[in-house]
Design an enzyme around this catalytic site. Sequence first.
Site, short mmCIF file in Angstrom:
data_model
loop_
_atom_site.label_atom_id
_atom_site.label_comp_id
_atom_site.label_asym_id
_atom_site.label_seq_id
_atom_site.Cartn_x
_atom_site.Cartn_y
_atom_site.Cartn_z
N SER A 1 5.01 3.05 -3.32
CA SER A 1 5.07 3.63 -1.98
C SER A 1 3.89 3.14 -1.16
CB SER A 1 5.03 5.16 -2.08
OG SER A 1 5.02 5.74 -0.81
N ALA A 2 4.16 2.72 0.07
CA ALA A 2 3.11 2.24 0.98
C ALA A 2 3.30 2.89 2.34
CB ALA A 2 3.16 0.72 1.09
N ILE B 1 4.34 1.75 5.21
CA ILE B 1 5.49 1.38 6.03
C ILE B 1 6.80 1.53 5.27
CG2 ILE B 1 6.62 -0.61 7.13
CD1 ILE B 1 3.92 -1.48 8.15
N LYS C 1 13.94 -2.00 -1.02
CA LYS C 1 12.78 -1.68 -0.18
C LYS C 1 13.29 -1.09 1.13
CE LYS C 1 8.55 -3.84 1.66
NZ LYS C 1 7.76 -5.09 1.71
N ASP D 1 -0.53 -12.71 3.32
CA ASP D 1 -0.91 -11.36 2.87
C ASP D 1 -1.04 -11.36 1.35
OD1 ASP D 1 -1.61 -8.72 3.20
OD2 ASP D 1 0.44 -7.98 3.28
#
EC number: 2.7.-.-
Length: 549
Positions: free
Chosen positions: A131-132, A134, A152, A287
Amino acid sequence: MTLTSIRRGYHVIKTLLQYGLDEVLPPKMTPWYFTLARSSLFWIRNKHKSKPGGERLKLAMQELGPVYIKLGQMLSTRRDLLSDEWAIELAMLQDKVPPFDGVLARKAIEAELKASIESLFDDFDETPLASASISQVHTATLKSNGKAVVLKVLRPNVEAKILADLQLMSQTANLLEYFLGEGNRLRPAEVIEDYRVTILGELNLKLEALNAIKLRNNFLNSDALYVPYVYEEFCYPRLMVMERIYGIPVSDIAALKAQGTNFKLLAERGVELFFTQVFRDNFFHADMHPGNIFISRDHPENPYYIGLDCGIMGTLSEVDKRYLAENFLAFFNRDYHRIAQLYIESGWVSEKTDLQAFEQAIKVVCEPMFNKPLDEISFGHVLLELFRTARSFDIVVQPQLVLLEKTLLYIEGLGRQLYPQLDLWQTAKPFLEQWMAEQVGPKAMFKKVSTKLPYWSDKLPEFPELIYDNLKLGRKLLSSQQQMLDKYLKHQQQAHKSNYMLITSAVLLICGTLLFNQDATLWSPYVCLTSGVLMWFIGWRSRPKNRKF
């Protein structure tokens, strides 16, 4: 400005003041009206006086939530703006937030698919795998082939929250630039705009899926990088479905050691991957922090990277790539004059810049680095120091170069974490020299001619007609220029004649006036005055009208 945004703005200001961030600003950034505004909020006290400034900023952004955490992560790479101490603190920010309800995730997924999950997937797990801020990731298997996949999905209402915070950030940045002279040097509006473009790109999972597909195709059958397969038919702006991978996180050094990973080969492949993405493909993963990189479990003696999360990708123009490669080579040849020239030629620094002063500034910064052995010189910090120096000469910061700098710092840090003896220069120099030879040597010229040959051969039958048309156009242009020249000369002739008449009339009028007071014949003053008026009238009438040539 809505009531909600006013409340959010107050919460942000309150949080920043509670961490005493107003107290760490230099005096030139706190004019009298700033001090007055701070005094009006006297009830908000600094609760963290004992902590250093960098830690205060990190804790404040952590408290403000995901959008500010991501901004802090981005700022941690902008060491041309922040001190090393502050940048190191911000780099510790973690994009980890509590998961949202799996039932909500199911509803969001089914809304994108326009079908029930059970009709397409088996074993869907409502408990998220990760879980992040966004998005959130869930596991399942495809009904069609039984393969394990991950789904996702974006968080509910995440777009509205991010847009509201971005608007507030943008307004604050514009105010800083307007009121604070130092704010113009730091360019807060530019920083927030770069961040806005980056984070909005992450909100489109369809775009991320296309990026992953392109990166995978660039490294098909590669020994260095594996990108999981994306099931494009199940990808939408708020949903992405891809192959599930089972690697070891690159940060888990103990697990990598336990399986006997070849760290030297892994570190060198990381450097090669970076330069291949930038210079061969012109499409690089921007990233590449440890959370997005895994290492293969099979064949530890010949390990490869597994790349995830392609939401932020970078590209460079052909000109930027060439100047960047030349920059690195010039640095290691200690050719500071060439570095200064490259910055000006590329347009990164204004052509009005004092070349000698810029060269001297670069030398002062870079020369001490050569007190270290080459294998201890940081590529990322070279680029960082060059941009930081150029900043004082009003460099035009290119967002793609900031992404590149961030990626290089990640890759280099990762490589030396895996294998501290990594000689980045020895690994990269042959690649850069070969690439430069391919770009500017005879082979490069032949390749460019070969590429253009089909176009030229297609246009060849039109050449005689094009030559005739150009000759005809040339004759018309010469004729037009001659006509303009004739008109100009005539205009100038009329102007000279008119000026002569006006000057003569002025002389006659002055003489006539003076003769009234002299012992002159009775008619002399009147002749002069009459002649003067007549010549003035003729000169005025003969003035050429204003024309544009």
